[in-house]
Design a protein around this motif. Sequence first.
Motif, PDB file in Angstrom:
ATOM      1  N   ALA A 170       0.830  -1.209   0.000  1.00  0.00           N
ATOM      2  CA  ALA A 170       0.000   0.000   0.000  1.00  0.00           C
ATOM      3  C   ALA A 170       0.861   1.254   0.000  1.00  0.00           C
ATOM      4  N   ILE A 198     -10.081   1.234  -0.266  1.00  0.00           N
ATOM      5  CA  ILE A 198      -9.130   0.438  -1.043  1.00  0.00           C
ATOM      6  C   ILE A 198      -8.860  -0.867  -0.309  1.00  0.00           C
ATOM      7  N   LEU A 224      -4.060   2.387  -8.045  1.00  0.00           N
ATOM      8  CA  LEU A 224      -4.323   3.431  -7.052  1.00  0.00           C
ATOM      9  C   LEU A 224      -4.141   4.816  -7.667  1.00  0.00           C
ATOM     10  N   ILE A 261      -7.145   2.574   3.227  1.00  0.00           N
ATOM     11  CA  ILE A 261      -6.534   1.356   2.690  1.00  0.00           C
ATOM     12  C   ILE A 261      -6.482   0.308   3.790  1.00  0.00           C
TER      13      ILE A 261
END
Length: 355
Positions: free
Chosen positions: A75, A190, A265, A161
């Motif tokens: 991430a 996400i 992303l 996330i």
Amino acid sequence: MNRTVRRLLVGLQSFGKTQWALVAVLVLLGAALWMPKLALMHQRFTYVVTFDITQSMNVEDMTLNGEHISRLRYALAATRDAVRRMPCGSRVGWSVFTGSRALLLLQPIEVCEHYDALLASLDGIDGRMRWANASRIATGGIYSAIQQARQIGEHTAVVFITDGQEAPPRPASETSILGVTPGAVKGWLIGVGGDQPQRIPKSDSEGNPDGFWSASDVVQTNELSGAQAGAPSHEELSQLRDPYLQSLSGQTGFEYLRLTTPASLSRALLDPRFAESERVATDVRWYAALAAWLVLTGVFLPADRLARVMGVGLPTRQRVRKPARERARQSSAPLRPPPHNTADVPTRDSHPAAF
């Protein structure tokens, strides 16, 4: 005065291509040095990116450049790539989630002016910042992230996330988040993680590895009050809770994206639906400098070298070859004597008659 103007006009008329090119270059270089910034309309974005730093995010079921890495590292890498692609004027800030709340680490700041500071602060985010082992994503993390965005500004959007694993698990009867109006704050939810259940690494308060979580260490779904009898759950294992995150996106009005590549992303954060149009002071001096370089190159660089620089070949004259049959016929023809020039042979008329 008229004579001076006339002389000036005569002098200008005598300028050739090279002289005019030099004048243009001087004007362009002056613009490149002293031209002020222009207020141009740009799209900009404002985000607070919240990272789930609970221990399930340490599961190494993501792959980047051939290396197995944790969900959190993946991430962070995707976010680093997204910041690099965001247009100047956009602002990004960081937040982390664990326990039952999200903690704002960095207020949104401009991505171009503070690019190095953003990346340096991003590198400092890891699981050692965790202050609790619980993970209440819906009623804790997402709720507090939305409140943060409201306090920062009207056009601030949330990027949350997570792998979607709640600890303790959220009862199935809870289908809404109190205090959250769907769509009141824009955002992205996400999801990151693999599909296969994996053991969750355990670490101490200093972040040192301490084995893995076992079934007896965590609360199972069937242990919750009011839970229906069924197959035993395995909350000690972790995988991406994709259906659960999709349901949360409906409860909050967020868009949902499963993070499969870092570039995905970037595309999400550059979605025009999250953009705000405004006038931004833009430095356009490099356009003038580039134009000056092109003028100099076009005037003073030889044509053949310019063609090589631009990757364009100059046209060349080619010999036209005759067909092979015609060439063979010409080569086998017998040699003929040169034509007889009668002008060189003396004749009777060329000499005076003898008397």
